[in-house]
Design an enzyme around this catalytic site. Structure first.
Site, PDB file in Angstrom:
ATOM      1  N   GLY A  60     120.558  -2.126  64.225  1.00 40.86           N
ATOM      2  CA  GLY A  60     120.837  -2.934  63.036  1.00 40.86           C
ATOM      3  C   GLY A  60     119.595  -3.552  62.424  1.00 40.86           C
ATOM      4  O   GLY A  60     119.636  -4.693  61.954  1.00 40.86           O
ATOM      5  N   LYS A  61     118.491  -2.791  62.403  1.00 36.02           N
ATOM      6  CA  LYS A  61     117.271  -3.301  61.749  1.00 36.02           C
ATOM      7  C   LYS A  61     117.532  -3.637  60.288  1.00 36.02           C
ATOM      8  O   LYS A  61     117.014  -4.628  59.768  1.00 36.02           O
ATOM      9  CB  LYS A  61     116.167  -2.238  61.786  1.00 36.02           C
ATOM     10  CG  LYS A  61     115.449  -2.142  63.098  1.00 36.02           C
ATOM     11  CD  LYS A  61     114.140  -1.386  62.934  1.00 36.02           C
ATOM     12  CE  LYS A  61     114.279   0.023  62.428  1.00 36.02           C
ATOM     13  NZ  LYS A  61     114.590   1.053  63.387  1.00 36.02           N
ATOM     14  N   GLY A  62     118.327  -2.792  59.644  1.00 39.20           N
ATOM     15  CA  GLY A  62     118.620  -2.990  58.219  1.00 39.20           C
ATOM     16  C   GLY A  62     119.332  -4.318  57.989  1.00 39.20           C
ATOM     17  O   GLY A  62     119.016  -5.043  57.047  1.00 39.20           O
ATOM     18  N   CYS A 108     133.828   9.900  41.168  1.00 35.75           N
ATOM     19  CA  CYS A 108     133.029  11.114  41.043  1.00 35.75           C
ATOM     20  C   CYS A 108     133.876  12.355  41.344  1.00 35.75           C
ATOM     21  O   CYS A 108     134.735  12.688  40.540  1.00 35.75           O
ATOM     22  CB  CYS A 108     131.768  11.008  41.897  1.00 35.75           C
ATOM     23  SG  CYS A 108     130.437  12.023  41.239  1.00 35.75           S
ATOM     24  N   GLN A 139     137.111  13.992  39.302  1.00 33.25           N
ATOM     25  CA  GLN A 139     137.196  15.408  38.930  1.00 33.25           C
ATOM     26  C   GLN A 139     138.482  16.027  39.484  1.00 33.25           C
ATOM     27  O   GLN A 139     139.160  16.806  38.801  1.00 33.25           O
ATOM     28  CB  GLN A 139     135.950  16.149  39.426  1.00 33.25           C
ATOM     29  CG  GLN A 139     134.658  15.635  38.775  1.00 33.25           C
ATOM     30  CD  GLN A 139     133.391  16.308  39.321  1.00 33.25           C
ATOM     31  OE1 GLN A 139     133.460  17.089  40.260  1.00 33.25           O
ATOM     32  NE2 GLN A 139     132.243  15.987  38.730  1.00 33.25           N
ATOM     33  N   HIS A 161     129.381   5.963  40.206  1.00 31.34           N
ATOM     34  CA  HIS A 161     129.631   5.337  41.511  1.00 31.34           C
ATOM     35  C   HIS A 161     129.592   3.814  41.393  1.00 31.34           C
ATOM     36  O   HIS A 161     128.540   3.215  41.602  1.00 31.34           O
ATOM     37  CB  HIS A 161     128.572   5.792  42.518  1.00 31.34           C
ATOM     38  CG  HIS A 161     128.671   7.233  42.869  1.00 31.34           C
ATOM     39  ND1 HIS A 161     129.311   7.678  43.999  1.00 31.34           N
ATOM     40  CD2 HIS A 161     128.227   8.339  42.216  1.00 31.34           C
ATOM     41  CE1 HIS A 161     129.251   9.008  44.042  1.00 31.34           C
ATOM     42  NE2 HIS A 161     128.598   9.426  42.972  1.00 31.34           N
ATOM     43  N   GLU A 220     130.647   1.707  43.411  1.00 38.77           N
ATOM     44  CA  GLU A 220     130.429   1.067  44.721  1.00 38.77           C
ATOM     45  C   GLU A 220     128.978   0.654  44.943  1.00 38.77           C
ATOM     46  O   GLU A 220     128.699  -0.299  45.671  1.00 38.77           O
ATOM     47  CB  GLU A 220     130.917   1.991  45.856  1.00 38.77           C
ATOM     48  CG  GLU A 220     130.100   3.263  46.105  1.00 38.77           C
ATOM     49  CD  GLU A 220     130.497   4.453  45.222  1.00 38.77           C
ATOM     50  OE1 GLU A 220     131.079   4.229  44.145  1.00 38.77           O
ATOM     51  OE2 GLU A 220     130.184   5.601  45.611  1.00 38.77           O
TER      52      GLU A 220
HETATM   53  N1  GLN Z   1     130.284  17.656  43.392  1.00 37.71           N
HETATM   54  C1  GLN Z   1     130.531  16.929  42.178  1.00 37.71           C
HETATM   55  C2  GLN Z   1     129.383  17.076  41.190  1.00 37.71           C
HETATM   56  O1  GLN Z   1     128.289  17.412  41.564  1.00 37.71           O
HETATM   57  C3  GLN Z   1     130.793  15.470  42.466  1.00 37.71           C
HETATM   58  C4  GLN Z   1     129.626  14.731  42.995  1.00 37.71           C
HETATM   59  C5  GLN Z   1     129.952  13.426  43.647  1.00 37.71           C
HETATM   60  O2  GLN Z   1     131.117  13.164  43.982  1.00 37.71           O
HETATM   61  N2  GLN Z   1     128.952  12.597  43.873  1.00 37.71           N
HETATM   62  O3  GLN Z   1     129.570  16.847  40.037  1.00 37.71           O
END
Ligand code: GLN
Length: 539
Positions: A18-20, A383, A387, A509, A511
């Site tokens: 756990g250095k981070g 992501c 899709q 993303h 997150e």
């Molecule tokens: N594989 C997909 C793309 O390259 C989704 C990438 C991801 O979920 N980060 O667009």
């Protein structure tokens, strides 16, 4: 010459101590005392960055605003400090060698023999002090990846030795070790720590502080023994006891006075007591949730939870914002068939379909989305998850049975997800995706505009494929709305379903941007929707 102070954090005995988290916790305390602090990580592997690594290797690849693909520890740094990191905060051996070799090819070494010392170490040194030279920070904490004794770490430890010599009291070393408990002997053992410090001494580095990871409290005798054998003051032997949450660690380090010992060594003023009210309030809510929701996280790297680190942490932040425990149910997309969907998903209050690459597990993700769409369970697609939502909708609502992404089926007649135009000429894998922060305009009156409370946002991306706008009209006519558009390329970055309580897919993303101080609004509102669902189910 910069006036910045440098703290190096090395690890001994074993990896995964756990250095981070220790680095991030110390940084938090120093920041809370009024210092401008940043953390950087030097990783000893040859990959130029972790972007090409399978998540099974080192877990999630974390992406910064400037589009660097980095080690997941940078996520902890941002979540703890609420300050963005950048490419400069993560350096690998591959990047160091690449720079040196490129310079050699340019003739920059003027006929000299290029060697690990001084050329590689000079390049490491240049990068180690780079953020200090920027003038933006008072203290730079540098985490050295790997474990002391590893062949790969040698040039880094050697550079730390040189810097300690050059910088004197502006530089210090914290060594993190393990004090194991031997159940058979009923004792904590200090020998591995002694050996680990010896290994560091052989390389010319005397640590200033030892942080000892342990399952049981270290008594005064034990601390004295470690101090005596390892040439440090007793107050520089810091106990790091196992914690129930990583967010406890700054408080535990404060109790051990790690920040005070560090500031004394660096000859810096204590300033004021750390301002940790917000942090403590966060911890209080984390430990005393009023409600609980069960959220399914569907992904293909479920065996290794680190692959979804930022998502798991964003759920913790969002849970606290809702005073609610988020119980994440990890669901393997590989193992999902039509027959198992009902049993796995019927009691869930929300489902997140995770990012990813490649074919494996894709049909499981699509089946999961069909179920939550039809059963009004809150859905959040990130992501690849977004899709998959578009593929599912294409197949099951628009009736295009072969709808797919060209990533998985290049021949499909309905390529609803296809490769981005500027990705088509890309041949090299490393650092070539659409990476980092891009802006996005939110549609007026959309759910996401209400959630963000604004109509212009910036979020971080990591992908090569996108929704094929050729099909947008058909989707919108059937109720799947493009709620967020990239203004420069007209890409669909967010979709939401009209007749559903909460169904949102994002091409970016979110997150990566969730922190203790600023939980991400999409996660916060997704958890709220899950709470509503749980109340509805309880009726
Ligand atoms: N594989 C997909 C793309 O390259 C989704 C990438 C991801 O979920 N980060 O667009």
């Amino acid at each position: 010459m910069s006036t910045a102070k440098y703290i190096f954090v090395t690890g001994g005995v074993t990896s995964s101590l756990g250095k981070g988290i220790i680095s991030a916790s110390l940084a938090k305390l120093l920041q809370a005392r009024g210092y401008r602090v940043t953390i950087q990580k030097f990783d000893p592997y040859i990959n130029v960055d972790p972007g090409t690594l399978n998540p099974y290797e080192h877990g999630e690849c974390y992406v910064t605003n400037d589009g660097a693909e980095t080690d997941l520890d940078l996520g902890h740094y941002e979540r703890f400090l609420n300050v963005p990191t950048s490419q400069a905060n993560n350096v690998t051996t591959g990047r160091i060698y690449q720079t040196v070799i490129n310079k050699e090819r340019e003739g920059a070494y003027l006929g000299k023999t290029v060697q690990i010392i001084p050329h590689i170490t000079d390049e490491i040194k240049r990068r180690m002090v780079l953020l200090g030279d920027s003038g933006d920070f008072d203290i730079i904490i540098t985490e050295i990846g790997g474990t002391v004794g590893d062949i790969e770490s040698l040039p880094y430890i050697e550079t730390v030795r040189q810097l300690k010599w050059e910088l004197g009291s502006s530089c210090m070393v914290i060594h993190l070790t393990l004090v194991p408990f031997l159940a058979a002997a009923g004792e904590l053992k200090t020998k591995p720590t002694q050996h680990s410090v010896k290994a560091l001494l052989e390389l010319g580095v005397q640590p200033d502080i030892l942080v000892c990871r342990t399952e049981h409290s270290l008594n005064a005798d034990l601390r004295r023994k470690i101090a005596l054998f390892c040439n440090v003051n007793v107050n520089a032997v810091i106990e790091s006891i196992d914690a129930s949450t990583i967010y406890d660690v700054p408080i535990l380090m404060y109790k051990e006075q790690l920040d005070k010992v560090v500031l004394a060594k660096l000859k810096l003023a204590l300033q004021h007591e750390p301002e940790l009210e917000h942090w403590k309030a966060f911890l209080g809510k984390l430990k005393n949730p009023v409600n609980e929701v069960r959220i399914g996280l569907v992904g293909k790297y479920i065996e290794l939870k680190d692959a979804y680190k930022s998502i798991a942490e964003a759920f913790i932040h969002a849970g606290v914002a809702n005073e609610c425990r988020v119980k994440v149910e990890w669901i393997h997309s590989d193992k999902l068939g039509e027959d198992s969907i009902e049993s796995k998903f019927s009691g869930l209050h929300g489902v997140l379909v995770a990012p990813g690459f490649g074919d494996r597990g894709i049909e499981g993700k699509i089946a999961a989305i069909k179920y939550v769409r039809e059963n009004n369970i809150p859905f959040f697609g990130i992501c690849l998850g977004m899709q998959c939502a578009m593929i599912e909708f294409g197949r099951n609502v628009l009736g295009w049975k072969d709808a797919h992404s060209t990533e998985m089926n290049p021949e499909t007649k309905h390529p609803v997800i296809h490769m981005m135009e500027d990705q088509k000429s890309v041949t090299r894998k490393g650092g070539t995706m659409r990476l980092g922060e891009y802006s996005c305009n939110l549609a007026k009156g959309s759910k996401v505009a209400a959630i963000y409370g604004k109509t212009k946002i910036g979020e971080r991306h990591r992908h090569r494929f996108e929704f094929n706008s050729k099909f947008l009209e058909a989707y919108e006519n059937a109720g799947m709305i493009a709620a967020g558009i990239n203004p420069d390329l007209n890409l669909v970055e967010i979709v939401e379903l009209k007749n559903h309580p909460w169904f949102i897919g994002v091409q970016y993303h979110p997150e990566y941007k969730s922190t203790v101080e600023t939980p991400h609004p999409l996660f916060v509102k997704f958890v709220r929707a899950a709470l509503d669902k749980s109340r509805e189910l309880a009726k």
